[in-house]
Write a protein that holds these residues in place. Structure first.
Motif, short mmCIF file in Angstrom:
data_model
loop_
_atom_site.label_atom_id
_atom_site.label_comp_id
_atom_site.label_asym_id
_atom_site.label_seq_id
_atom_site.Cartn_x
_atom_site.Cartn_y
_atom_site.Cartn_z
N THR A 114 0.96 -0.96 -0.11
CA THR A 114 -0.11 0.37 0.06
C THR A 114 1.14 1.39 0.30
N ILE A 115 0.90 2.51 -0.95
CA ILE A 115 0.99 3.62 -1.27
C ILE A 115 0.16 5.11 -1.07
N GLN A 116 0.35 5.32 0.38
CA GLN A 116 -0.21 6.76 0.01
C GLN A 116 0.53 7.40 -0.23
N LEU A 117 -0.47 8.13 -1.97
CA LEU A 117 -0.10 9.34 -2.44
C LEU A 117 -0.49 11.18 -2.09
N HIS A 118 -0.08 12.00 -2.09
CA HIS A 118 -0.39 13.26 -1.92
C HIS A 118 0.31 13.86 -2.37
N ASP A 119 0.12 14.96 -2.52
CA ASP A 119 0.62 16.76 -3.33
C ASP A 119 0.15 17.81 -2.43
N VAL A 120 0.69 17.57 -1.58
CA VAL A 120 0.77 18.77 -0.22
C VAL A 120 1.96 17.41 0.49
N SER A 121 2.58 18.84 0.80
CA SER A 121 3.48 18.59 2.29
C SER A 121 3.41 17.85 3.47
N PHE A 122 4.64 17.37 3.73
CA PHE A 122 4.89 16.85 5.14
C PHE A 122 4.24 17.59 6.41
N LYS A 123 4.48 18.77 6.01
CA LYS A 123 4.04 19.44 7.23
C LYS A 123 2.98 20.44 6.85
N ASP A 124 1.95 19.95 5.26
CA ASP A 124 0.21 20.81 5.53
C ASP A 124 0.24 19.40 5.77
N LEU A 125 0.27 18.44 5.49
CA LEU A 125 -0.25 16.92 6.06
C LEU A 125 -0.54 17.04 7.34
N MET A 126 0.72 17.29 7.83
CA MET A 126 0.45 17.23 9.56
C MET A 126 -0.54 18.41 10.18
N ALA A 127 -0.27 19.32 10.20
CA ALA A 127 -1.27 20.50 10.05
C ALA A 127 -2.85 19.85 9.58
N GLY A 128 -3.30 19.17 8.72
CA GLY A 128 -4.33 18.74 8.04
C GLY A 128 -4.51 18.50 9.82
N CYS A 129 -3.78 17.56 10.15
CA CYS A 129 -4.02 16.57 11.12
C CYS A 129 -4.43 17.08 12.69
N LEU A 130 -3.59 17.87 12.48
CA LEU A 130 -3.55 18.59 13.78
C LEU A 130 -5.41 19.40 13.70
N GLY A 131 -5.83 19.80 12.68
CA GLY A 131 -6.88 20.63 12.96
C GLY A 131 -8.04 19.35 13.19
N ALA A 132 -7.66 18.53 12.16
CA ALA A 132 -8.70 17.24 13.04
C ALA A 132 -8.43 16.57 14.31
N PHE A 133 -7.73 16.64 14.30
CA PHE A 133 -7.17 16.08 16.03
C PHE A 133 -6.17 16.72 16.96
N PRO A 134 -6.99 18.10 17.51
CA PRO A 134 -6.37 19.49 18.60
C PRO A 134 -5.56 18.46 19.29
N GLU A 135 -6.01 16.96 20.15
CA GLU A 135 -5.77 16.39 21.09
C GLU A 135 -3.95 16.08 20.95
N ALA A 136 -3.72 15.74 19.45
CA ALA A 136 -2.66 14.90 18.84
C ALA A 136 -1.29 15.75 19.36
#
Length: 166
Positions: A138-160
């Motif tokens: 399995t390969i996850q493809l994304h066209d945003v930076s890792f930093k932006d991907l993690m910012a999105g995760c923090l937006g969804a999961f602020p407790e992280a």
């Protein structure tokens, strides 16, 4: 000790030539080391003491760094079979690509497949798609930076957020 980089991941493949061609065609990987035969003490050490092992090994590199080590075992000659992500030790590899739609098209043209029918659009912009290589890795493809991907995760999961640790 400080780790300087995560430089490669090793995956099992059933046909090293087919898998090499897949990663080269789909992701512009290049040879770091062409396929070679490996056996003996060094391989036994890497395989946690498995005696009598033999495999074909190749290393592929990517333009912005990182590499993929492909291993095709000939002894033991156990079949390579996809394992559901909830059962395997490695869940997926993440690849940042320039254009998600083009990347998915290239994966399919090279012999891979989609996990989902449509690209997911991310809250931070860009897109994400999960694909499988010819062996079901399995390969996850994304066209945003890792930093932006993690910012999105923090937006969804602020407790992280590690800066707000208890």
């Amino acid at each position: 000790m400080v780790i300087r980089a995560m430089d490669h991941v090793a995956i099992r493949v059933s046909d090293i030539e087919r898998s090499s061609k897949f990663y080269m065609d789909a992701f512009d990987a290049r040879w770091v080391l062409r396929p070679f035969d490996e056996s003996g003490e060094g391989l036994e050490y890497a395989l946690q003491g498995h005696r009598g092992a033999h495999c074909r090994v190749a290393f592929l590199g990517f333009a912005d760094g990182g590499a993929l080590e492909l291993l095709q075992f000939t002894e033991p000659n156990n079949p390579t079979r996809p394992v559901h992500v909830t059962e395997g030790a490695i869940v997926h590899m993440g690849f940042q690509v320039e254009d998600i739609d083009e990347a998915v098209q290239r994966v399919e043209q090279a012999g891979g497949s989609r996990v989902w029918p449509e690209v997911s659009r991310l809250p931070v912009g860009g897109g994400e798609m999960w694909v499988l290589d010819p062996d079901g890795n399995t390969i996850q493809l994304h066209d945003v930076s890792f930093k932006d991907l993690m910012a999105g995760c923090l937006g969804a999961f602020p407790e992280a957020d590690p800066s707000k640790a208890q």
